[in-house]
Design a protein around this motif. Structure first.
Motif, mmCIF file in Angstrom:
data_model
loop_
_atom_site.group_PDB
_atom_site.id
_atom_site.type_symbol
_atom_site.label_atom_id
_atom_site.label_comp_id
_atom_site.label_asym_id
_atom_site.label_seq_id
_atom_site.Cartn_x
_atom_site.Cartn_y
_atom_site.Cartn_z
ATOM 1 N N GLY A 241 -2.825 -5.533 3.445
ATOM 2 C CA GLY A 241 -3.519 -4.861 2.361
ATOM 3 C C GLY A 241 -2.545 -4.323 1.331
ATOM 4 O O GLY A 241 -1.335 -4.588 1.398
ATOM 5 N N ALA A 242 -3.068 -3.547 0.399
ATOM 6 C CA ALA A 242 -2.273 -3.039 -0.713
ATOM 7 C C ALA A 242 -1.282 -1.977 -0.257
ATOM 8 O O ALA A 242 -1.529 -1.231 0.694
ATOM 9 C CB ALA A 242 -3.188 -2.463 -1.790
ATOM 10 N N VAL A 243 -0.148 -1.920 -0.936
ATOM 11 C CA VAL A 243 0.829 -0.847 -0.735
ATOM 12 C C VAL A 243 0.286 0.391 -1.445
ATOM 13 O O VAL A 243 -0.018 0.345 -2.643
ATOM 14 C CB VAL A 243 2.199 -1.235 -1.329
ATOM 15 N N ASP A 244 0.139 1.498 -0.729
ATOM 16 C CA ASP A 244 -0.400 2.691 -1.367
ATOM 17 C C ASP A 244 0.638 3.802 -1.417
ATOM 18 O O ASP A 244 1.795 3.628 -1.027
ATOM 19 C CB ASP A 244 -1.692 3.150 -0.683
ATOM 20 N N SER A 245 0.217 4.957 -1.907
ATOM 21 C CA SER A 245 1.165 6.045 -2.160
ATOM 22 C C SER A 245 1.835 6.546 -0.887
ATOM 23 O O SER A 245 2.997 6.966 -0.914
ATOM 24 C CB SER A 245 0.453 7.198 -2.869
ATOM 25 N N THR A 246 1.146 6.501 0.251
ATOM 26 C CA THR A 246 1.768 6.974 1.494
ATOM 27 C C THR A 246 2.921 6.079 1.921
ATOM 28 O O THR A 246 3.855 6.522 2.587
ATOM 29 C CB THR A 246 0.733 7.041 2.632
ATOM 30 N N ASP A 247 2.863 4.806 1.543
ATOM 31 C CA ASP A 247 3.902 3.854 1.945
ATOM 32 C C ASP A 247 5.201 4.050 1.171
ATOM 33 O O ASP A 247 6.243 3.530 1.573
ATOM 34 C CB ASP A 247 3.413 2.420 1.758
ATOM 35 N N THR A 248 5.160 4.772 0.055
ATOM 36 C CA THR A 248 6.357 4.993 -0.751
ATOM 37 C C THR A 248 6.988 6.355 -0.476
ATOM 38 O O THR A 248 7.942 6.737 -1.151
ATOM 39 C CB THR A 248 6.037 4.889 -2.250
ATOM 40 N N ASP A 249 6.481 7.082 0.505
ATOM 41 C CA ASP A 249 7.042 8.387 0.855
ATOM 42 C C ASP A 249 8.490 8.196 1.326
ATOM 43 O O ASP A 249 8.748 7.444 2.258
ATOM 44 C CB ASP A 249 6.213 9.015 1.970
ATOM 45 N N PRO A 250 9.458 8.866 0.710
ATOM 46 C CA PRO A 250 10.868 8.641 1.070
ATOM 47 C C PRO A 250 11.220 9.055 2.486
ATOM 48 O O PRO A 250 12.254 8.651 3.001
ATOM 49 C CB PRO A 250 11.628 9.480 0.043
ATOM 50 N N ARG A 251 10.373 9.840 3.138
ATOM 51 C CA ARG A 251 10.675 10.257 4.511
ATOM 52 C C ARG A 251 10.630 9.093 5.490
ATOM 53 O O ARG A 251 11.128 9.206 6.614
ATOM 54 C CB ARG A 251 9.694 11.345 4.955
ATOM 55 N N TRP A 252 10.046 7.963 5.060
ATOM 56 C CA TRP A 252 10.005 6.811 5.950
ATOM 57 C C TRP A 252 11.378 6.231 6.204
ATOM 58 O O TRP A 252 11.632 5.661 7.268
ATOM 59 C CB TRP A 252 9.111 5.711 5.357
ATOM 60 N N ILE A 253 12.267 6.316 5.231
ATOM 61 C CA ILE A 253 13.534 5.601 5.313
ATOM 62 C C ILE A 253 14.694 6.560 5.457
ATOM 63 O O ILE A 253 14.817 7.529 4.706
ATOM 64 C CB ILE A 253 13.747 4.719 4.067
ATOM 65 N N GLU A 254 15.585 6.291 6.397
ATOM 66 C CA GLU A 254 16.792 7.086 6.580
ATOM 67 C C GLU A 254 17.932 6.524 5.735
ATOM 68 O O GLU A 254 17.963 5.345 5.396
ATOM 69 C CB GLU A 254 17.210 7.065 8.062
ATOM 70 N N GLY A 255 18.874 7.386 5.408
ATOM 71 C CA GLY A 255 20.087 6.948 4.745
ATOM 72 C C GLY A 255 19.867 6.435 3.340
ATOM 73 O O GLY A 255 20.507 5.474 2.904
ATOM 74 N N GLN A 256 18.979 7.079 2.596
ATOM 75 C CA GLN A 256 18.701 6.633 1.240
ATOM 76 C C GLN A 256 19.812 7.025 0.275
ATOM 77 O O GLN A 256 20.453 8.053 0.439
ATOM 78 C CB GLN A 256 17.404 7.258 0.744
#
Length: 224
Positions: free
Chosen positions: A45-60
């Motif tokens: 499905g579509a990428v939504d706003s929750t998927d862009t939360d920076p807390r998902w990715i470490e070492g940004q």
């Protein structure tokens, strides 16, 4: 005026059995859905706003974190990311339709990966990624990147989609959600030869997978 394409993610769940060397999971969309109504598709499905939360990715990096903040604001307003705007923010040239393009690194893929995991959990009840942040490179190694598709301007569904491959050890029975009318584990060749109403993106991916005889061969071709 050029059409807007919504960023989306799709997951090809793949396994094998003693009698079937390559099986994939297809789900049928409910007939009242606006997008792909009654058609057989892969979960996604579509990428939504929750998927862009920076807390998902470490070492940004600082620059990526800045993009994420802007992307979250844009996604919150629009409900889903616009694909052209997505690549503009990442500083990546936007590819032409149907071009076989792969990012030079996996940074542009991470919101798609998060969306892929979320949609798979919501639609068929199978967990392929953590359901809460953070997400690490080790987690992403469980997803093989198949490639991207987006349709011509005349297509009714304008999703710029990243396809991921996930290998599961056995045939697992998914649950039927409000987004899943039916499901079927089936070989690409049988799906293509049968009377299933396949969406065009699904058909295209199945044709690519049908080049391979076994799940091992597919994974070796696309795995990180």
């Amino acid at each position: 005026m050029a059409p807007d394409y919504r960023a989306a993610a799709t997951v090809v769940l793949m396994t094998d059995t003693p009698t079937d060397p390559l099986l994939v999971l297809l789900i049928q969309r409910p007939r009242h859905f606006r997008a792909f109504a009654g058609q057989w598709v892969f979960p996604g499905g579509a990428v939504d706003s929750t998927d862009t939360d920076p807390r998902w990715i470490e070492g940004q990096t600082k620059s990526v974190a800045g993009w994420e903040k802007r992307a979250r604001l844009a996604a919150a307003r629009a409900g889903a990311l616009d694909a052209r705007d997505y690549f503009h923010r990442m500083g990546v040239p936007y590819p032409e339709p149907w071009e076989d393009w792969r990012p030079p690194d996996r940074r542009p893929l991470w919101p798609y990966a998060v969306a892929a995991g979320r949609e798979t959990q919501e639609e068929v009840g199978l967990t392929i990624l953590p359901t809460s942040p953070p997400l690490t490179g080790k987690h992403l190694d469980s997803l093989a990147y198949l490639g991207r598709l987006f349709p011509p301007p005349t297509a009714p569904q304008r999703f710029d989609t990243r396809f991921f491959l996930v290998r599961v050890p056995t045939v697992r029975t998914p649950h039927k959600s409000s987004e899943t009318a039916d499901f079927r584990w089936i070989s690409p060749s049988k799906a293509l030869a049968g009377d299933m109403a396949l969406s065009q993106p699904t058909q295209y991916v199945l044709i690519r997978l049908n080049w391979y005889e076994t799940a091992d061969a597919v994974w070796q071709a696309f795995a990180p």
